[in-house]
Design a protein around this motif. Structure first.
Motif, PDB file in Angstrom:
ATOM      1  N   GLY A 235       0.816  -1.206   0.000  1.00 34.93           N
ATOM      2  CA  GLY A 235       0.000   0.000   0.000  1.00 34.93           C
ATOM      3  C   GLY A 235       0.849   1.255   0.000  1.00 34.93           C
ATOM      4  N   ILE A 236       2.163   1.101  -0.078  1.00 35.43           N
ATOM      5  CA  ILE A 236       3.012   2.292  -0.173  1.00 35.43           C
ATOM      6  C   ILE A 236       3.223   2.564  -1.654  1.00 35.43           C
ATOM      7  CG2 ILE A 236       5.271   3.282   0.361  1.00 35.43           C
ATOM      8  CD1 ILE A 236       5.438   1.272   2.641  1.00 35.43           C
ATOM      9  N   ALA A 237       2.924   3.796  -2.058  1.00 35.61           N
ATOM     10  CA  ALA A 237       3.065   4.121  -3.479  1.00 35.61           C
ATOM     11  C   ALA A 237       4.531   4.000  -3.865  1.00 35.61           C
ATOM     12  CB  ALA A 237       2.569   5.532  -3.716  1.00 35.61           C
ATOM     13  N   SER A 238       4.811   3.194  -4.874  1.00 34.44           N
ATOM     14  CA  SER A 238       6.200   3.025  -5.293  1.00 34.44           C
ATOM     15  C   SER A 238       6.549   3.978  -6.421  1.00 34.44           C
ATOM     16  CB  SER A 238       6.444   1.587  -5.722  1.00 34.44           C
ATOM     17  OG  SER A 238       5.514   1.247  -6.724  1.00 34.44           O
ATOM     18  N   SER A 239       5.546   4.705  -6.963  1.00 33.70           N
ATOM     19  CA  SER A 239       5.859   5.530  -8.131  1.00 33.70           C
ATOM     20  C   SER A 239       6.727   6.732  -7.744  1.00 33.70           C
ATOM     21  CB  SER A 239       4.577   5.975  -8.845  1.00 33.70           C
ATOM     22  OG  SER A 239       3.846   6.860  -8.051  1.00 33.70           O
ATOM     23  N   ALA A 240       6.559   7.290  -6.550  1.00 31.15           N
ATOM     24  CA  ALA A 240       7.364   8.465  -6.164  1.00 31.15           C
ATOM     25  C   ALA A 240       8.833   8.071  -6.031  1.00 31.15           C
ATOM     26  CB  ALA A 240       6.836   9.056  -4.857  1.00 31.15           C
ATOM     27  N   SER A 241       9.111   7.057  -5.199  1.00 36.72           N
ATOM     28  CA  SER A 241      10.511   6.652  -5.033  1.00 36.72           C
ATOM     29  C   SER A 241      11.036   6.044  -6.331  1.00 36.72           C
ATOM     30  CB  SER A 241      10.636   5.660  -3.875  1.00 36.72           C
ATOM     31  OG  SER A 241       9.747   4.578  -4.031  1.00 36.72           O
ATOM     32  N   GLY A 242      10.197   5.319  -7.037  1.00 37.89           N
ATOM     33  CA  GLY A 242      10.623   4.654  -8.272  1.00 37.89           C
ATOM     34  C   GLY A 242      11.077   5.641  -9.344  1.00 37.89           C
ATOM     35  N   PHE A 243      10.261   6.650  -9.615  1.00 37.16           N
ATOM     36  CA  PHE A 243      10.634   7.603 -10.673  1.00 37.16           C
ATOM     37  C   PHE A 243      11.729   8.564 -10.222  1.00 37.16           C
ATOM     38  CE2 PHE A 243       6.910   5.901 -12.728  1.00 37.16           C
ATOM     39  CZ  PHE A 243       7.347   5.812 -14.041  1.00 37.16           C
ATOM     40  N   ALA A 244      11.827   8.818  -8.920  1.00 40.90           N
ATOM     41  CA  ALA A 244      12.934   9.670  -8.452  1.00 40.90           C
ATOM     42  C   ALA A 244      14.262   8.929  -8.645  1.00 40.90           C
ATOM     43  CB  ALA A 244      12.727  10.042  -6.983  1.00 40.90           C
ATOM     44  N   ALA A 245      14.310   7.652  -8.248  1.00 40.09           N
ATOM     45  CA  ALA A 245      15.555   6.879  -8.398  1.00 40.09           C
ATOM     46  C   ALA A 245      15.899   6.686  -9.875  1.00 40.09           C
ATOM     47  CB  ALA A 245      15.409   5.524  -7.697  1.00 40.09           C
TER      48      ALA A 245
ATOM     49  N   SER B 269       6.164  10.640 -12.543  1.00 39.54           N
ATOM     50  CA  SER B 269       5.057  10.568 -11.579  1.00 39.54           C
ATOM     51  C   SER B 269       5.118  11.850 -10.759  1.00 39.54           C
ATOM     52  CB  SER B 269       5.215   9.346 -10.665  1.00 39.54           C
ATOM     53  OG  SER B 269       4.225   9.384  -9.660  1.00 39.54           O
ATOM     54  N   GLY B 270       3.990  12.551 -10.686  1.00 36.38           N
ATOM     55  CA  GLY B 270       4.002  13.870 -10.055  1.00 36.38           C
ATOM     56  C   GLY B 270       4.721  13.897  -8.717  1.00 36.38           C
ATOM     57  N   SER B 271       4.273  13.033  -7.791  1.00 35.74           N
ATOM     58  CA  SER B 271       4.821  13.093  -6.436  1.00 35.74           C
ATOM     59  C   SER B 271       6.309  12.732  -6.382  1.00 35.74           C
ATOM     60  CB  SER B 271       4.014  12.184  -5.502  1.00 35.74           C
ATOM     61  OG  SER B 271       3.991  10.876  -6.029  1.00 35.74           O
ATOM     62  N   ALA B 272       6.845  12.134  -7.446  1.00 37.85           N
ATOM     63  CA  ALA B 272       8.274  11.767  -7.466  1.00 37.85           C
ATOM     64  C   ALA B 272       9.171  13.006  -7.388  1.00 37.85           C
ATOM     65  CB  ALA B 272       8.594  10.970  -8.726  1.00 37.85           C
ATOM     66  N   CYS B 273       8.672  14.141  -7.856  1.00 40.39           N
ATOM     67  CA  CYS B 273       9.512  15.358  -7.819  1.00 40.39           C
ATOM     68  C   CYS B 273       9.834  15.742  -6.380  1.00 40.39           C
ATOM     69  CB  CYS B 273       8.862  16.513  -8.572  1.00 40.39           C
ATOM     70  SG  CYS B 273       7.491  17.304  -7.723  1.00 40.39           S
ATOM     71  N   ARG B 274       8.958  15.338  -5.419  1.00 34.87           N
ATOM     72  CA  ARG B 274       9.186  15.702  -4.016  1.00 34.87           C
ATOM     73  C   ARG B 274      10.171  14.744  -3.333  1.00 34.87           C
ATOM     74  NH1 ARG B 274       2.986  15.907  -3.094  1.00 34.87           N
ATOM     75  NH2 ARG B 274       3.559  13.812  -2.414  1.00 34.87           N
ATOM     76  N   SER B 275      10.491  13.627  -3.994  1.00 35.27           N
ATOM     77  CA  SER B 275      11.449  12.682  -3.390  1.00 35.27           C
ATOM     78  C   SER B 275      12.891  13.043  -3.738  1.00 35.27           C
ATOM     79  CB  SER B 275      11.159  11.250  -3.859  1.00 35.27           C
ATOM     80  OG  SER B 275       9.985  10.767  -3.249  1.00 35.27           O
ATOM     81  N   ILE B 276      13.087  14.043  -4.571  1.00 38.22           N
ATOM     82  CA  ILE B 276      14.460  14.413  -4.972  1.00 38.22           C
ATOM     83  C   ILE B 276      15.160  15.261  -3.889  1.00 38.22           C
ATOM     84  CG2 ILE B 276      15.847  15.698  -6.677  1.00 38.22           C
ATOM     85  CD1 ILE B 276      14.881  13.167  -8.000  1.00 38.22           C
ATOM     86  N   PRO B 277      14.563  16.386  -3.426  1.00 39.26           N
ATOM     87  CA  PRO B 277      15.264  17.213  -2.422  1.00 39.26           C
ATOM     88  C   PRO B 277      15.236  16.572  -1.024  1.00 39.26           C
ATOM     89  CG  PRO B 277      13.511  18.444  -3.553  1.00 39.26           C
ATOM     90  CD  PRO B 277      13.277  17.006  -3.814  1.00 39.26           C
ATOM     91  N   ASN B 278      16.047  17.074  -0.125  1.00 39.16           N
ATOM     92  CA  ASN B 278      16.148  16.515   1.237  1.00 39.16           C
ATOM     93  C   ASN B 278      14.991  16.934   2.148  1.00 39.16           C
ATOM     94  OD1 ASN B 278      18.609  15.363   0.645  1.00 39.16           O
ATOM     95  ND2 ASN B 278      19.795  17.094   1.442  1.00 39.16           N
ATOM     96  N   GLY B 279      14.634  16.030   3.059  1.00 44.00           N
ATOM     97  CA  GLY B 279      13.832  16.377   4.230  1.00 44.00           C
ATOM     98  C   GLY B 279      12.414  16.853   3.996  1.00 44.00           C
ATOM     99  N   TRP B 280      12.157  18.073   4.438  1.00 47.66           N
ATOM    100  CA  TRP B 280      10.830  18.715   4.341  1.00 47.66           C
ATOM    101  C   TRP B 280      10.796  19.447   3.011  1.00 47.66           C
ATOM    102  CZ3 TRP B 280       7.374  18.638   8.666  1.00 47.66           C
ATOM    103  CH2 TRP B 280       7.915  18.054   9.817  1.00 47.66           C
TER     104      TRP B 280
END
Ligand code: DP6
Length: 330
Positions: free
Chosen positions: A107-117, A143-154
Motif C-alpha cells: 500500500g506504499i506508493a512506489s511511483s514516487a521513489s521509483g521515478f525519483a531513483a 510521476s508527479g509526487s516523485a519530484c518531491r522525493s528528490i530534495p532533502n527532508g521537508w
C-alpha cells in the motif's frame, strides 16, 4: 557516448508522504498540479535503481524486485527512459534493475521513489549533469509526487504553470525536527483505481473548487507551523487536509472510496488517544493504510498501542530522510 556500455549508475530514493496533497492536475501529460503541496521523505520506504545504457540491447530490459516486467508495466518506464535519451541525445537501450525495500502491495506508493531513483540514475548514466531542480522536473514527468522525493527532508512542490517552473525544493533538511511517520498497514490489496486516474476524476467533484480556494492559506499556515516546530498546529492542518482530499475523492463521479472499516477505526483511535494525551495525527493517501505522524519520543507508546490492534498487519516506522542520492557509479 555510443560506446559498448556506459556507466552503471545506482541511485536510492525515498518514498514521501504529503502533508498537503497533490490531487488534480492542471496539465495531465506534463503532470503539472493544480496546487502546491508539502511533504516529508520517509527513511524506511525506498527504491534502489541501477541504470546502464548498453549497445548490446535492442530493447530496454527492466526488472522489478528481480522479476521482469510485462510490456504494459514497462511502458511507463520506457517512456521515461525516452525522455532521458532525448535530453542526452542518446539512442542506446538501457538495463534497469529496481528493488523496492518495502513489500510489494504494502500500500506504499512506489511511483514516487521509483521515478525519483530512475531519474537520478538514468540521467547520470546517460552522461547528463542535471541540478536538483532539473532532476525534480524530470522525476515529475514520470510521476508527479516523485519530484518531491528528490530534495532533502521537508519539501514543497511549487505547482508552476510551465514544465520548468513545476519542481520541488527543500524547506528544511531531514534533521530539522524529529517528527516520525508510522505507516499502519491494514490492507495489502492492490487499489482498484490508481492515483493517475483519480487525479482526472478529482476535477468533476462539486467540492473541488472549494478545495482549491482554501489551499494557499493552508500551505502558508502549515509552513508557519513547521517553522515554529508547532507539532499540534501542524497535525491539525494535516488531518483536515487528508479529510478534505478524501471528501473530493468520495464526491468524484464515479466516487473513489479508499477507506475500509479498518481505516476508519484507526482514525477514530488516533483521535481518542489524542484526547488522552498522546499527540499523534493521521493522514491517508489513495489507499486504506494510515500514516500516523508523531514526535520520536512517542513512537514506542504508539507501537505498543498499534500491536494491540488486530487489524493492523504491519507497522513501518519512518524518520524523515534525505532525498535521492547516487550510491555508486561504475
Ligand atoms: C494521493 O504522484 O502517484 O499520494 O502523477 O499520476 O503518478 P501520478 O500521481 P501520484 O499522485 C499522488 C497522490 C497522493 C497525494 C500526494 O502524494 O500528494
Amino acid at each position: 557516448m555510443q560506446t559498448e556500455s556506459g556507466l552503471k549508475v545506482t541511485a536510492k530514493a525515498p518514498a514521501n508522504i504529503a502533508l498537503i496533497k497533490f490531487w488534480g492536475k492542471r496539465d495531465e501529460k506534463l503532470r503539472i498540479p493544480m496546487n502546491n503541496s508539502v511533504s516529508v521523505n520517509l527513511s524506511s520506504a525506498f527504491t534502489t535503481t541501477s541504470v546502464q545504457f548498453r549497445k548490446s540491447l535492442n530493447k530496454d530490459k527492466i526488472t522489478l524486485n528481480n522479476h521482469p516486467l510485462n510490456n504494459l508495466e514497462s511502458e511507463r518506464i520506457t517512456t521515461h527512459l525516452d525522455r532521458i535519451r532525448k535530453l542526452a541525445k542518446l539512442s542506446l537501450k538501457a538495463e534497469v534493475i529496481t528493488i523496492n525495500n518495502f513489500p510489494q502491495g504494502s500500500g506504499i506508493a512506489s511511483s514516487a521513489s521509483g521515478f525519483a531513483a530512475l531519474s537520478m540514475a538514468g540521467a547520470k548514466a546517460a552522461g547528463l549533469n542535471l541540478n536538483e531542480r532539473q532532476l525534480s522536473v524530470l522525476a515529475r514527468l514520470g510521476s508527479g509526487s516523485a519530484c518531491r522525493s528528490i530534495p532533502n527532508g521537508w519539501v514543497e512542490w511549487k505547482a508552476g504553470e510551465k514544465s520548468e517552473e513545476s519542481f520541488a525544493y527543500s524547506l528544511h533538511d531531514s534533521k530539522y525536527w524529529d517528527v516520525c511517520d508510522l505507516i499502519a498497514i491494514v490492507s495489502k490489496k492492490r487499489k482498484a483505481v490508481g492515483s493517475s486516474e483519480g487525479h482526472t476524476l478529482a476535477l468533476n467533484s462539486p467540492f473541488y473548487k472549494s478545495r482549491l480556494i482554501g489551499l494557499d492559506d493552508k500551505i502558508t499556515k502549515i509552513k508557519t507551523a513547521i517553522n515554529n516546530r508547532d507539532f499540534c498546529q501542524m497535525g491539525e492542518i494535516v488531518e483536515a487536509e487528508a479529510l478534505n482530499m478524501h471528501a473530493v475523492m468520495m464526491t468524484s463521479i464515479p466516487a473513489l472510496l479508499y477507506w475500509t472499516p479498518e481505516t476508519l477505526q484507526l482514525m477514530q483511535n488516533i483521535i481518542d488517544w489524542r484526547k488522552s494525551g498522546l499527540k499523534s495525527y493521521y493522514t491517508i493517501d489513495a489507499g486504506p493504510n494510515v500514516h500516523i505522524l508523531c514526535l520520536s519520543k512517542d513512537v514506542k507508546t504508539l507501537l505498543t498501542k498499534l500491536k494491540r490492534e488486530e487489524n493492523v498487519e504491519e507497522v513501518i516506522v519512518n524518520q524523515i530522510s534525505d532525498g535521492t542520492k547516487i550510491l555508486s557509479s561504475v
